[in-house]
Design a protein around this motif. Structure first.
Motif, mmCIF file in Angstrom:
data_model
loop_
_atom_site.group_PDB
_atom_site.id
_atom_site.type_symbol
_atom_site.label_atom_id
_atom_site.label_comp_id
_atom_site.label_asym_id
_atom_site.label_seq_id
_atom_site.Cartn_x
_atom_site.Cartn_y
_atom_site.Cartn_z
ATOM 1 N N PRO A 89 15.546 -33.177 -16.311
ATOM 2 C CA PRO A 89 15.606 -33.546 -15.137
ATOM 3 C C PRO A 89 16.792 -33.993 -14.880
ATOM 4 C CG PRO A 89 14.331 -35.180 -16.175
ATOM 5 C CD PRO A 89 14.658 -33.828 -17.849
ATOM 6 N N PRO A 90 17.336 -33.904 -13.350
ATOM 7 C CA PRO A 90 18.915 -34.178 -13.536
ATOM 8 C C PRO A 90 18.840 -35.639 -13.077
ATOM 9 C CG PRO A 90 17.538 -33.747 -10.872
ATOM 10 C CD PRO A 90 16.659 -33.481 -12.228
ATOM 11 N N PRO A 91 19.842 -36.243 -13.688
ATOM 12 C CA PRO A 91 19.740 -38.061 -13.898
ATOM 13 C C PRO A 91 20.292 -38.148 -12.702
ATOM 14 C CG PRO A 91 21.828 -36.809 -14.552
ATOM 15 C CD PRO A 91 21.112 -36.133 -14.347
ATOM 16 N N PRO A 92 19.820 -40.123 -12.192
ATOM 17 C CA PRO A 92 19.817 -40.487 -10.618
ATOM 18 C C PRO A 92 21.322 -40.909 -10.140
ATOM 19 C CG PRO A 92 18.160 -41.286 -12.336
ATOM 20 C CD PRO A 92 19.325 -40.663 -13.128
ATOM 21 N N GLY A 93 21.789 -40.212 -9.216
ATOM 22 C CA GLY A 93 22.751 -40.155 -8.556
ATOM 23 C C GLY A 93 23.719 -39.013 -8.492
ATOM 24 N N SER A 94 23.212 -38.032 -9.299
ATOM 25 C CA SER A 94 23.856 -36.658 -9.465
ATOM 26 C C SER A 94 23.836 -35.559 -8.417
ATOM 27 C CB SER A 94 23.410 -35.786 -10.907
ATOM 28 O OG SER A 94 22.059 -35.689 -10.722
ATOM 29 N N LYS A 95 24.525 -34.599 -8.171
ATOM 30 C CA LYS A 95 24.651 -34.418 -7.039
ATOM 31 C C LYS A 95 23.575 -33.613 -7.444
ATOM 32 C CE LYS A 95 29.678 -33.278 -6.748
ATOM 33 N NZ LYS A 95 30.634 -32.408 -6.708
ATOM 34 N N GLU A 96 22.741 -32.786 -8.359
ATOM 35 C CA GLU A 96 21.911 -32.232 -8.555
ATOM 36 C C GLU A 96 20.499 -33.164 -7.846
ATOM 37 O OE1 GLU A 96 19.666 -29.325 -11.817
ATOM 38 O OE2 GLU A 96 21.159 -30.405 -11.943
ATOM 39 N N VAL A 153 22.478 -27.055 -12.849
ATOM 40 C CA VAL A 153 22.450 -26.772 -14.315
ATOM 41 C C VAL A 153 21.211 -27.824 -14.883
ATOM 42 C CG1 VAL A 153 23.507 -27.182 -16.280
ATOM 43 C CG2 VAL A 153 24.290 -26.308 -14.298
ATOM 44 N N TYR A 154 20.631 -28.803 -14.468
ATOM 45 C CA TYR A 154 19.782 -29.146 -14.517
ATOM 46 C C TYR A 154 18.161 -28.970 -15.006
ATOM 47 C CZ TYR A 154 22.522 -33.424 -15.919
ATOM 48 O OH TYR A 154 23.300 -34.484 -16.075
ATOM 49 N N ALA A 155 17.631 -27.947 -13.467
ATOM 50 C CA ALA A 155 17.144 -27.276 -13.185
ATOM 51 C C ALA A 155 16.962 -25.702 -14.273
ATOM 52 C CB ALA A 155 17.050 -26.947 -11.942
ATOM 53 N N PHE A 156 18.225 -25.159 -14.273
ATOM 54 C CA PHE A 156 18.569 -24.331 -15.142
ATOM 55 C C PHE A 156 17.648 -24.724 -16.649
ATOM 56 C CE2 PHE A 156 21.250 -22.435 -18.181
ATOM 57 C CZ PHE A 156 20.989 -21.149 -18.274
ATOM 58 N N LEU A 157 18.259 -25.840 -16.887
ATOM 59 C CA LEU A 157 18.143 -25.719 -18.454
ATOM 60 C C LEU A 157 16.228 -26.847 -18.115
ATOM 61 C CD1 LEU A 157 21.206 -27.929 -19.045
ATOM 62 C CD2 LEU A 157 20.470 -25.839 -20.639
ATOM 63 N N ALA A 208 18.289 -32.601 -4.548
ATOM 64 C CA ALA A 208 16.882 -32.312 -4.805
ATOM 65 C C ALA A 208 15.793 -33.361 -3.287
ATOM 66 C CB ALA A 208 16.288 -32.602 -5.891
ATOM 67 N N ASP A 209 16.646 -34.578 -3.365
ATOM 68 C CA ASP A 209 16.266 -35.093 -2.557
ATOM 69 C C ASP A 209 15.955 -34.849 -0.922
ATOM 70 O OD1 ASP A 209 16.119 -37.173 -4.444
ATOM 71 O OD2 ASP A 209 17.150 -38.795 -4.173
ATOM 72 N N LYS A 210 17.135 -33.948 -1.051
ATOM 73 C CA LYS A 210 17.531 -33.370 0.677
ATOM 74 C C LYS A 210 16.676 -32.488 0.894
ATOM 75 C CE LYS A 210 21.769 -34.671 1.063
ATOM 76 N NZ LYS A 210 23.646 -34.160 1.566
ATOM 77 N N ALA A 211 15.968 -32.352 -0.399
ATOM 78 C CA ALA A 211 15.155 -30.983 0.027
ATOM 79 C C ALA A 211 13.782 -31.380 -0.533
ATOM 80 C CB ALA A 211 15.692 -29.809 -1.374
ATOM 81 N N HIS A 212 13.363 -32.618 -0.934
ATOM 82 C CA HIS A 212 12.187 -32.862 -0.677
ATOM 83 C C HIS A 212 11.800 -33.539 0.538
ATOM 84 C CE1 HIS A 212 8.914 -35.232 -1.542
ATOM 85 N NE2 HIS A 212 8.454 -35.945 -1.359
ATOM 86 N N ILE A 213 13.556 -34.111 1.257
ATOM 87 C CA ILE A 213 13.014 -35.130 2.363
ATOM 88 C C ILE A 213 12.361 -33.741 3.463
ATOM 89 C CG2 ILE A 213 14.297 -36.041 4.675
ATOM 90 C CD1 ILE A 213 15.592 -37.198 1.695
ATOM 91 N N VAL A 214 13.532 -32.493 3.684
ATOM 92 C CA VAL A 214 13.148 -31.766 4.582
ATOM 93 C C VAL A 214 12.061 -30.733 4.868
ATOM 94 C CG1 VAL A 214 14.389 -29.297 5.172
ATOM 95 C CG2 VAL A 214 15.430 -30.988 4.240
ATOM 96 N N GLU A 215 11.251 -30.645 3.086
ATOM 97 C CA GLU A 215 9.971 -29.773 2.726
ATOM 98 C C GLU A 215 8.950 -30.631 3.622
ATOM 99 O OE1 GLU A 215 7.265 -28.773 -1.043
ATOM 100 O OE2 GLU A 215 9.164 -29.164 -1.007
ATOM 101 N N ASN A 216 8.690 -32.627 3.559
ATOM 102 C CA ASN A 216 7.897 -32.868 3.619
ATOM 103 C C ASN A 216 8.151 -33.435 5.317
ATOM 104 O OD1 ASN A 216 6.215 -33.566 1.294
ATOM 105 N ND2 ASN A 216 8.477 -33.305 0.599
ATOM 106 N N GLY A 217 9.244 -33.251 5.585
ATOM 107 C CA GLY A 217 9.755 -33.885 7.137
ATOM 108 C C GLY A 217 9.669 -35.184 7.336
ATOM 109 N N THR A 218 9.859 -36.176 6.145
ATOM 110 C CA THR A 218 10.121 -37.164 6.555
ATOM 111 C C THR A 218 10.626 -37.797 5.813
ATOM 112 O OG1 THR A 218 8.761 -39.576 6.272
ATOM 113 C CG2 THR A 218 8.125 -37.435 4.877
#
Length: 254
Positions: free
Chosen positions: A98-105, A91-95, A109-119
């Protein structure tokens, strides 16, 4: 940045009222700052909304129905796109916020960043490069070859004459272990075949059940879409009648 939600306070459509309530309630639950703009009592709000909804996002009749959501002047979407974002925890990306720290979104986003950068994020510094501050000791990187040679030499000296007997016993134990592994390897294929058969049966049952559920969902969606289309047509007709009535009142006043 202010989120603008265009609503119709006097709408006669139950579906539109429910959608408006759903959007407002969810934004309040997320504690997102937003402003409600009524298009039923304010002609400027109605005209602004119609003019700023992109043409490709408008329905076939060209008149977008509330609720419509904007971030300042930027168009976010209607109820359907808002609902999809809510289901995807985006929803935050839709609006455009920036998503608040600790939220599901934020976690996604952190997991996607990790997978994208491979580290892992903890292994990078502020500039996005790998953090070399935690250095590995020189002995662990290069290996303490000298120490290993001394240990080997001392072990050979302590072994003496009894070393050969110990090596023979170790060889026999290794042969027994190899024989047991070969026997276990012969039994494994049969167990794997049984497991594969059971998995295939479960997969077929699950697939059949999923197809039934999907067909039921499609039927429900079709009925809901028909009801919604009927309600939207009624709302459009009501809005047109209101505009005609306003026009007649203006003519009468003149």
């Amino acid at each position: 940045m202010v989120i603008k939600v265009f609503l119709a306070s006097s709408s006669g459509s139950t579906a539109i009222k429910k959608k408006q309530q759903d959007v407002v309630a969810f934004l309040e639950a997320l504690k997102v700052d937003y402003a409600q703009l009524d298009i039923a009592c304010n002609e400027e709000n109605r005209m602004w909304m119609r003019q700023n909804v992109p043409e490709e996002k408008k329905p076939a009749n060209g008149i977008p129905l509330p609720p419509q959501i904007f971030n300042e002047e930027s168009y976010c979407g209607d109820y359907e796109t808002f609902f999809d974002a809510k289901e995807d925890n985006s929803v935050y990306a839709f609006l455009g916020l920036p998503p608040p720290p600790g939220s599901k979104e934020a976690v996604q986003a952190d997991k996607a960043h990790i997978v994208e950068n491979g580290t892992h994020a903890e292994e990078t510094n502020a500039e996005g490069h790998l953090d070399d501050s935690a250095e590995v000791p020189v002995e662990e990187r290069n290996g303490d070859a000298h120490g290993e040679e001394e240990q080997t030499q001392a072990a050979d000296e302590e072994k003496g004459e009894g070393g050969e007997e110990e090596e023979e016993q170790e060889g026999e134990v290794a042969d027994d272990e190899a024989t047991e592994e070969e026997t276990a390897g012969d039994e494994a294929p049969a167990e794997e075949e049984e497991a594969v058969e059971e998995t295939d049966e479960v997969t077929e049952d699950t697939h059949a059940l999923a197809e039934e559920e999907e067909e039921q969902e499609e039927a429900d969606d079709d009925r809901e879409e028909e009801d919604l289309q009927s309600e939207e047509e009624e709302e459009l007709q009501q809005l047109e009648e209101e505009e005609e009535a306003e026009g007649q009142e203006e003519e009468a006043a003149e």
